[in-house]
Design an enzyme around this catalytic site. Structure first.
Site, PDB file in Angstrom:
ATOM      1  N   ARG A 164       0.838  -1.211   0.000  1.00 40.97           N
ATOM      2  CA  ARG A 164       0.000   0.000   0.000  1.00 40.97           C
ATOM      3  C   ARG A 164       0.873   1.261   0.000  1.00 40.97           C
ATOM      4  O   ARG A 164       0.613   2.225   0.718  1.00 40.97           O
ATOM      5  CB  ARG A 164      -0.938   0.034   1.210  1.00 40.97           C
ATOM      6  CG  ARG A 164      -1.880  -1.105   1.308  1.00 40.97           C
ATOM      7  CD  ARG A 164      -2.868  -1.136   0.128  1.00 40.97           C
ATOM      8  NE  ARG A 164      -3.774  -2.267   0.293  1.00 40.97           N
ATOM      9  CZ  ARG A 164      -3.502  -3.494  -0.151  1.00 40.97           C
ATOM     10  NH1 ARG A 164      -2.400  -3.736  -0.818  1.00 40.97           N
ATOM     11  NH2 ARG A 164      -4.350  -4.477   0.047  1.00 40.97           N
ATOM     12  N   SER A 281     -10.519  -0.546   3.852  1.00 41.70           N
ATOM     13  CA  SER A 281      -9.686  -0.802   5.041  1.00 41.70           C
ATOM     14  C   SER A 281      -9.121   0.519   5.548  1.00 41.70           C
ATOM     15  O   SER A 281      -8.491   1.249   4.779  1.00 41.70           O
ATOM     16  CB  SER A 281      -8.514  -1.714   4.694  1.00 41.70           C
ATOM     17  OG  SER A 281      -8.999  -2.889   4.107  1.00 41.70           O
ATOM     18  N   GLU A 381      -4.444   3.837   6.300  1.00 42.48           N
ATOM     19  CA  GLU A 381      -4.202   3.618   4.877  1.00 42.48           C
ATOM     20  C   GLU A 381      -4.573   4.852   4.040  1.00 42.48           C
ATOM     21  O   GLU A 381      -3.846   5.214   3.113  1.00 42.48           O
ATOM     22  CB  GLU A 381      -5.024   2.402   4.422  1.00 42.48           C
ATOM     23  CG  GLU A 381      -4.527   1.765   3.164  1.00 42.48           C
ATOM     24  CD  GLU A 381      -5.361   0.553   2.762  1.00 42.48           C
ATOM     25  OE1 GLU A 381      -5.214  -0.505   3.388  1.00 42.48           O
ATOM     26  OE2 GLU A 381      -6.149   0.670   1.810  1.00 42.48           O
TER      27      GLU A 381
END
Ligand SMILES: Cc1cc2nc3c(=O)[nH]c(=O)nc-3n(C[C@H](O)[C@H](O)[C@H](O)COP(=O)(O)OP(=O)(O)OC[C@H]3O[C@@H](n4cnc5c(N)ncnc54)[C@H](O)[C@@H]3O)c2cc1C
Length: 385
Positions: A164, A281, A381
């Site tokens: 990520r 998420s 995130e």
């Protein structure tokens, strides 16, 4: 390109948070963007590149000039005996692009189906799902330097992809100069060149672009290219997909079958942002050393953990949050999704939405309790503004 003033961003962020952009510009042509960047009015102005807004938490009105990416177009750049080189412009919807490649008979992106957002944002956090990451299919990308208007091309190594993560999420990195592209080089069809030579097709036009400063907020990605090999192999490592194989008594599903399964699994597990605002998420899955993992398991035997090739372990952030009792809890209108503790949601809908402040207060409270119990600091995130 007309500037829109005091533009509401509520329908441009998947949380549905109320916020306004003082100035917003829809980027539909690269040349117009370059002209704007080179104009004195734009110089030294802070800016925010906006795709689909599905990985953003807005904690207030946006003072930076919002560049809403609406560059459209997709094409097969070339096909050879090894595979297909496919290109999409940054403003294309990611899921529609995945669907289009499969419809053309070019498999490879099926595990990444139904991820919200734009093609242009996909390299920013190296999107990933069900055992495949963008970097597994990525070939290269083109971008515009927002301080000079110069166009440049980056290959996977230059994008510095991680979990990520990429160069587009970072400020200062080690110094690395790359030459910018002449516009003519970008337009030239690469048909006569072998695929690998494409990344080298850079031509110096002006001073080199310094990747050493990182590219967060410094570049607008315009095109992304993917290499989809003809020797396609199903990626079925994820438990949910293995279950589907068993349920359907089909150990060798086609790419289209995997695509359908991934869509079905995601629809069941994740809230649809059009109905319940969210950014997927909220935290990254943390990585710990084998000693730390053993230590936690001694206290929490049911800890969900996955071995990594380097001997460390990846832990399921959702499990850690759940273990701290957060599932279904809320602060103001920001809540923890009852079906999946890793997802924070807007409980007030479009009418009475949560604020970015509530989301971040909830996120910090979760971080604190997970840290106090497990000694692990969860990393958000999404981009928080
Ligand atoms: C329900 C749901 C499920 C999700 N599931 C997943 C998942 O499985 N895997 C996963 O990885 N992510 C997932 N996400 C997160 C999100 O979909 C991805 O991060 C997606 O790539 C964001 O795209 P966007 O266009 O909405 O980006 P935005 O939210 O608009 O922007 C995100 C960041 O990228 C930058 N950016 C956007 N476009 C460009 C551009 N053209 N050039 C340069 N910078 C740019 C922005 O400045 C910002 O920093 C999910 C989100 C939701 C809501």
């Amino acid at each position: 390109m007309a500037i829109e003033f005091n533009q509401s961003l509520q329908s441009y962020n998947s949380f549905g948070i109320l916020a306004r952009a003082q100035e917003m510009l829809r980027v539909t042509h690269i040349e117009e963007l370059q002209t704007l960047i080179r104009s004195p009015a734009f110089k030294d102005r802070p800016r925010l590149v906006l795709g689909g807004g599905s990985n953003l938490v807005l904690t207030g009105d946006v003072k930076a000039m919002v560049l809403k990416v609406e560059l459209k177009g997709k094409r097969l750049v070339r096909e050879d005996e090894k595979g297909y080189l496919v290109e999409a412009m940054a403003g294309e919807n990611w899921h529609d692009f995945v669907t289009w490649t499969l419809d053309q008979g070019w498999p490879g992106l099926e595990n990444l189906a139904l991820i919200p957002g734009s093609v242009g944002a996909s390299p920013v956090q190296n999107i990933g799902a069900y055992g495949v990451e963008l970097q597994d299919r990525f070939f290269d990308l083109d971008a515009v330097d927002l301080s000079t208007g110069q166009r440049f091309r980056l290959n996977a190594a230059q994008c510095a992809f991680g979990y990520r993560d990429s160069i587009f999420k970072h400020g200062a990195l080690q110094q690395q100069l790359i030459p910018p592209l002449r516009d003519s080089a970008l337009e030239r069809p690469p048909a006569q060149k072998p695929l690998q030579a494409l990344t080298l097709e850079t031509q110096v036009d002006g001073p080199p672009i310094d990747l050493g400063l990182g590219l967060a907020n410094r570049a607008l990605i315009t095109h992304v290219r993917f290499f989809l090999p003809k020797k396609w192999q199903a990626v079925l490592d994820y438990q949910d997909l293995q279950k589907k194989c068993l349920e359907h008594a089909n150990p060798s599903p086609s790419a289209k079958q995997i695509y359908d399964w991934v869509c079905a699994i995601r629809r069941e597990k994740l809230p649809d942002p059009k109905v319940i605002g969210n950014v997927g998420s909220f935290f990254k899955n943390p990585t710990v050393s084998s000693e730390q993992c053993k230590d936690i398991i001694a206290r929490e035997p049911s800890l969900v953990h996955y071995p990594l090739l380097d001997g460390r372990f990846k832990l399921a952030a959702g499990w850690l949050i759940d273990a701290c009792g957060w599932r279904g809890k809320s602060i103001g209108m920001a809540g923890v999704y009852p079906k999946q503790a890793l997802v924070l949601i807007n409980k007030g809908g479009f009418e009475n939405p949560c604020t970015g402040g509530e989301v971040m207060t909830l996120a910090r409270a979760i971080q604190t309790s997970v840290y106090e119990r497990f000694g692990i600091l969860l990393e958000p995130e999404p981009t928080v503004l």
